[in-house]
Scaffold this active site. Structure first.
Site, short mmCIF file in Angstrom:
data_model
loop_
_atom_site.label_atom_id
_atom_site.label_comp_id
_atom_site.label_asym_id
_atom_site.label_seq_id
_atom_site.Cartn_x
_atom_site.Cartn_y
_atom_site.Cartn_z
N ASP A 1 0.81 -1.22 0.00
CA ASP A 1 0.00 0.00 0.00
C ASP A 1 0.85 1.27 0.00
O ASP A 1 0.45 2.30 0.56
CB ASP A 1 -0.96 0.01 1.21
CG ASP A 1 -1.86 -1.21 1.23
OD1 ASP A 1 -2.24 -1.67 0.14
OD2 ASP A 1 -2.16 -1.71 2.33
N GLU A 2 1.99 1.21 -0.62
CA GLU A 2 2.90 2.37 -0.64
C GLU A 2 2.43 3.45 -1.61
O GLU A 2 2.98 4.56 -1.62
CB GLU A 2 4.31 1.93 -1.06
CG GLU A 2 5.02 0.99 -0.09
CD GLU A 2 4.75 -0.47 -0.39
OE1 GLU A 2 3.86 -0.75 -1.22
OE2 GLU A 2 5.41 -1.33 0.21
N LYS B 1 1.86 2.27 -4.98
CA LYS B 1 2.46 1.74 -6.22
C LYS B 1 1.61 2.10 -7.43
O LYS B 1 2.11 2.50 -8.47
CB LYS B 1 2.57 0.20 -6.13
CG LYS B 1 3.52 -0.28 -5.06
CD LYS B 1 3.58 -1.80 -4.98
CE LYS B 1 2.35 -2.46 -4.41
NZ LYS B 1 2.07 -2.16 -3.01
N HIS C 1 -5.00 -1.72 -5.53
CA HIS C 1 -4.20 -0.65 -6.14
C HIS C 1 -5.12 0.50 -6.55
O HIS C 1 -6.00 0.33 -7.39
CB HIS C 1 -3.43 -1.21 -7.35
CG HIS C 1 -2.37 -2.20 -6.95
ND1 HIS C 1 -1.56 -2.83 -7.86
CD2 HIS C 1 -1.99 -2.64 -5.73
CE1 HIS C 1 -0.72 -3.62 -7.21
NE2 HIS C 1 -0.97 -3.54 -5.92
N THR D 1 -7.54 -1.15 1.31
CA THR D 1 -8.40 -1.08 0.13
C THR D 1 -9.19 -2.37 -0.04
O THR D 1 -10.34 -2.35 -0.47
CB THR D 1 -7.51 -0.88 -1.14
OG1 THR D 1 -6.50 0.06 -0.83
CG2 THR D 1 -8.31 -0.42 -2.32
N THR E 1 -9.61 -5.14 2.42
CA THR E 1 -10.35 -5.70 3.56
C THR E 1 -10.94 -4.62 4.46
O THR E 1 -11.69 -4.95 5.39
CB THR E 1 -9.43 -6.59 4.41
OG1 THR E 1 -8.31 -5.82 4.82
CG2 THR E 1 -8.94 -7.79 3.63
N GLY E 2 -10.59 -3.36 4.24
CA GLY E 2 -11.12 -2.28 5.07
C GLY E 2 -10.50 -2.22 6.46
O GLY E 2 -10.90 -1.42 7.29
N LYS F 1 2.97 10.19 -0.46
CA LYS F 1 2.23 10.67 0.72
C LYS F 1 3.04 11.59 1.63
O LYS F 1 2.85 11.59 2.85
CB LYS F 1 1.66 9.47 1.50
CG LYS F 1 0.68 8.64 0.65
CD LYS F 1 -0.07 7.58 1.43
CE LYS F 1 -1.43 8.03 1.87
NZ LYS F 1 -2.33 6.94 2.26
N GLY G 1 -0.33 14.18 -2.99
CA GLY G 1 -1.79 14.04 -2.88
C GLY G 1 -2.22 12.79 -3.61
O GLY G 1 -1.42 12.13 -4.29
#
Ligand code: GDP
Ligand code: IMO
Ligand code: MG
Length: 425
Positions: free
Chosen positions: A13-14, A16, A41, A297, A299-300, A329, A413
């Site tokens: 979750d960088e 990408k 993604h 994104t 599994t919440g 970020k 952003g």
């Protein structure tokens, strides 16, 4: 630069997908090489969010041929949901190629994932429960069903029936709910028929494209520290997101990979269990989670948050031969009075130079921090390196110094165009 690889340098979750979206402009093919629908993604275009799990992120450009490589495990229901979602939003998937060698995920893989997590009791890995580990285990055990098998419907149905029958016994022995074999044969035969037009010998396709001087982008899922061999085992995924996996999972030779881009957030997050040296349990951690919207994104689940860890990033450079780093970020740090960067590790008061090879050792490591003044200015609108506050520039300079490679782009952003090119400074 014919082949570029994008690899997560942390625990996933960088950002990408956003970097892949940016690089897709100059690439004709975008190829997923490992993982499956455990990936999430995200690309945001004019306020519209695309959260992709299987279809390569390059799909949002008309000129890109999206390829699902041999190293991926494919969940057909998810794939077709995604194709339908994309096409309903005006993104044609007609050119999508799925490797005949990619392995398929079936419902019994999801059952086994759930059973093995339940059996771990309090020591769960925190998998996405998508059946990823069991599907790769079947590939290793040489009992997997491959996408190319769908080309022969009769044999495909037979393979599903055989496997489902065996797996049902194992599931019921473990106390799980048996699956309806004939229902599964019927449903998955229908999916198989829908898959056939997308099937391709993607290895020949990509080598022929290279011979024609096409530019190819390899899209990593998960990340270096979730790598089966190099991550914090057993708190890892069941594939190799690292650069070696990019070669194996796409069929391109190691010398074909020319540019290898590592992606890191300006801080660190992790979903699921496992060691996390710079994890924060205080207000700073809460602020990173809240401002950074750190919820998975797929599994919440809430992502665990901490400061940037340059020891990890130095190891990621070694493991992947990273040629450059994208720092995403950075805007999430805008509100902090001071920010920290982990520059070293200690164990029992002694410095640790090499990345520890055991997760239980990592759990006892203490981070050494360099504390920097924050910039307390919104950077979201900034598009030139020169626009950035001096403190933000200093932050990037420390990252480059500590990691030893250049930062190419900086994310300011979530929107597609929210970045600035740093490497020329
Ligand atoms: P991936 O799995 O590595 O592709 O990353 P994800 O899509 O799971 O998570 C990254 C999240 O951060 C997504 O919601 C992106 O829209 C968002 N994002 C990416 N880059 C930036 C950035 O530079 N700033 C901000 N604020 N958000 C970003
Ligand atoms: P992207 O591509 C973050 C984590 C899970 C769990 C571990 C094993 O969006 O960066 P698995 O279901 O793969 O067997 O779970 O790996 N995980 C991810 N964490 N981003 C991902 O993908 C992930 N894919 C798997 O949370 O800890
Ligand atoms: Mg993700």
């Amino acid at each position: 630069m014919p082949v570029t690889v994008v690899i997560g340098a942390q625990w996933g979750d960088e950002g990408k997908a956003k970097v892949i979206d940016l690089l897709s402009k100059e690439h004709a093919y975008v190829v997923r090489y490992q993982g499956g629908h455990n990936a999430g993604h995200t690309v945001v275009v004019d306020g519209e969010k695309y959260a992709l799990q299987l279809v390569p992120s390059g799909i949002l450009y008309r000129h890109v041929t999206p390829v699902i490589g041999n190293g991926v495990v494919v969940d057909m229901p998810t794939l077709f949901n995604e194709v339908d979602m994309l096409e309903s939003r005006g993104n044609s998937c007609a050119d999508l190629k799925v490797s005949t060698r990619a392995h398929l995920i079936f419902p019994w893989h999801q059952s086994h994932d759930a059973i093995s997590e339940a059996m771990r009791g309090d020591d769960k890995l925190g998998t996405t429960l998508r059946g990823i580990g069991p599907a790769y285990a079947d590939k290793m055990r040489r009992v997997g069903i491959r996408a190319g098998d769908a080309r022969d419907p009769e044999r495909f149905a037979r393979l599903i029936r055989e496997r489902a029958t065996v797996e049902n016994k194992l599931i019921s022995e473990a106390g799980g709910d048996e699956l309806d074999v004939e229902e599964m044969v019927e449903l998955y035969s229908t999916y198989g028929a829908r898959l056939v037009p997308y099937l391709s010998d993607t290895i020949s396709l990509l080598h022929n494209a290279l011979a024609d001087d096409a530019h190819i982008l390899l899209e990593g899922a998960q990340a270096t520290f979730l790598d089966l061999d190099h991550g914090t085992y057993p708190y890892v995924t069941s594939s190799n997101p690292t650069a070696g996996g990019a070669s194996v999972g796409s069929g391109l030779g190691p010398r074909d990979l020319s540019r290898i881009v590592g992606i890191t957030k300006a801080y660190t997050t992790r979903v699921g269990a496992g060691p996390f040296v710079t994890e924060l349990f205080d207000d700073d951690g809460k602020m990173l989670a809240e401002v950074g919207h750190e919820f998975g994104t797929v599994t919440g689940r809430a992502r665990r948050c901490g400061w940037l860890d340059c020891v990890m990033l130095r190891h990621a450079v070694r493991l992947n031969s990273l040629t450059e780093l994208s720092l995403t970020k950075l805007d999430i740090l805008d509100g902090f009075d001071t920010v920290k960067i982990c520059t070293g590790y200690t164990l029992n008061g002694e410095p640790v130079i090499d990345y520890p090879d055991q997760y239980d050792v990592l759990e006892r490591i203490e981070p050494v921090y360099e504390e920097l003044p924050g910039w307390k200015t919104p950077i979201n609108e900034m598009r030139e390196p020169g626009d950035l506050p001096a403190e933000a520039k200093a932050f990037i300079a420390v990252v480059e110094r500590e990691v030893g490679i250049r930062v190419n782009v900086v994310g300011v952003g979530a929107e597609r165009d929210d970045y600035l090119i740093w490497e020329t400074t």
